[in-house]
Design a protein around this motif. Structure first.
Motif, PDB file in Angstrom:
ATOM      1  N   LYS A 105      39.591 117.560 -40.506  1.00  0.00           N
ATOM      2  CA  LYS A 105      40.512 117.523 -39.365  1.00  0.00           C
ATOM      3  C   LYS A 105      40.442 118.820 -38.569  1.00  0.00           C
ATOM      4  O   LYS A 105      40.488 118.807 -37.329  1.00  0.00           O
ATOM      5  N   LYS A 106      40.323 119.944 -39.267  1.00  0.00           N
ATOM      6  CA  LYS A 106      40.235 121.241 -38.615  1.00  0.00           C
ATOM      7  C   LYS A 106      38.932 121.383 -37.850  1.00  0.00           C
ATOM      8  O   LYS A 106      38.902 121.881 -36.716  1.00  0.00           O
ATOM      9  N   TRP A 107      37.823 120.972 -38.478  1.00  0.00           N
ATOM     10  CA  TRP A 107      36.501 121.086 -37.856  1.00  0.00           C
ATOM     11  C   TRP A 107      35.801 119.727 -37.883  1.00  0.00           C
ATOM     12  O   TRP A 107      34.992 119.452 -38.779  1.00  0.00           O
TER      13      TRP A 107
END
Length: 383
Positions: A105-107
């Motif tokens: 989700k972050k990257w």
């Protein structure tokens, strides 16, 4: 009464698990283009040629699983078997799923999370059964393992004996051989013709370990080795793509499968009993969490930092980070959570037993002692 000699721990089996895990790790990091944005053959021209066969580590896992699960069911009831599997599989998995989801989700560079509903369903480990997307692609093997456990649970219900396991191997072999042509999807789903030869051979190898080798058990192993050749082209195409599979020779795949059979066979026969290096126990312990977290987390890190570090340094660093994280998960999640789950489930099972009326034995059918070759022996030392 003669005393039984202490049975050495099968440390070599732990080492084989780690080798299988690292084969899969190398395949994902060095053979797939998703981490690098292009064909990694330009980055690792020599290593790539070896890494592209690393997916065979999954087959080795299934072979080892047949051996270990056959060992784990011996002398246990269905409740004990369920406790051992749930407490083994879920603690690390419940960490790996949200950890992978957060990193992705972050990257969202190599993959993405379609929705948090998928993440929640993944926590059950049953997502493949209801067509929910895996949070990490490696989770497909867990559903294969779960189906194997269901089949072994049937053996536990019938009674785990030498004879019953041989019957089980025979019935499963026939079902797996005929399933593709019979047109029954449920039969094919549980017979798992692509992977059954490895599980069945693992069972036969454990029977060799427990009771000694004989022509019947070697016949089962040889038969499974021959059946495993049927799906080599399918497995190459599914892991490498149809175009690459058509241009690659199949002999390395066959050689690695034979080597896997030979290695587990040597362990079954006691060839490596003197190998008792303590670090192999730790290696075996971190294999499962390493397998769970390495793919999308590691590939995301490689993709994110690919232009900032030399490729060899980056890959070694990511592998080291994944192994260290796997050890932390094992030490601070798997061990304490596994103990708590085992204790809690055992109390629940004991409640069921206390509140379930015992069945009365029929007076006209006296209970008979088990045949000498089927009486339980002590575990061979792998947990």
């Amino acid at each position: 009464m003669s005393q039984r000699r202490p049975v050495p721990r099968l440390a070599a089996l732990d080492g084989l698990r780690l080798v299988a895990a690292l084969m899969v790790v190398c395949y994902h990091y060095l053979a797939l283009s998703r981490s690098w944005g292009h064909n990694p053959v330009t980055v690792f021209p020599t290593l790539h040629r070896f890494a592209e066969f690393g997916w065979l580590g999954v087959e080795v896992f299934f072979l080892v699983s047949g051996f270990v699960i056959c060992m784990s069911v011996w002398g246990r009831g269905l409740g004990d078997f369920a406790v051992s599997r749930i407490s083994r599989l879920f603690p690390a998995y419940w960490v790996a799923v949200p950890l992978t989801a957060l990193v992705v989700k972050k990257w969202p560079e190599v993959t993405s999370i379609r929705g948090w509903d998928d993440v929640i369903v993944n926590l059950t480990m049953l997502q493949a059964g209801n067509n929910t997307r895996n949070v990490d692609d490696v989770y497909w093997t867990l559903f294969v393992e779960l189906k194997f456990y269901v089949l072994m649970a049937i053996v536990v219900l019938c009674g785990v004996t030498y004879r019953n396991l041989l019957i089980f191997c025979g019935v499963w072999t026939v079902a797996a051989a005929l399933a593709p042509s019979l047109g029954f999807p449920a039969l094919a789903a549980f017979a798992m013709p692509q992977y059954a030869p490895f599980f069945i051979a693992g069972i036969a190898f454990y029977l060799m370990r427990r009771f000694g080798s004989n022509a019947l058990l070697w016949g089962i192993v040889l038969f499974q080795l021959l059946l495993a050749q049927r799906y080599i082209d399918y497995r190459m195409a599914s892991n490498l793509g149809h175009v690459a599979a058509e241009h690659l020779p199949s002999w390395p795949v066959r050689l690695i499968i034979i080597a896997g059979f030979a290695m587990v066979g040597a362990i079954a026969l006691g060839v490596f009993d003197r190998v008792q290096w303590r670090w192999l126990c730790t290696a075996g312990a971190i294999t499962y969490p390493l397998y769970l977290i390495h793919m999308f987390i590691g590939m995301t890190l490689i993709h994110h930092f690919r232009d900032r570090l030399p490729a060899p340094v980056l890959v070694v660093s990511v592998v080291a980070l994944m192994m260290a994280t796997a050890w932390l998960i094992h030490r601070y999640v798997e061990r304490p959570a596994g103990q708590w789950i085992r204790a809690s489930m055992k109390r629940g099972i004991e409640d069921v037993r206390l509140n379930t009326p015992a069945r009365r034995k029929a007076r006209w059918r006296p209970s008979l002692p088990a045949a000498p070759e089927e009486r339980p022996l002590h575990s061979a030392g792998v947990h």
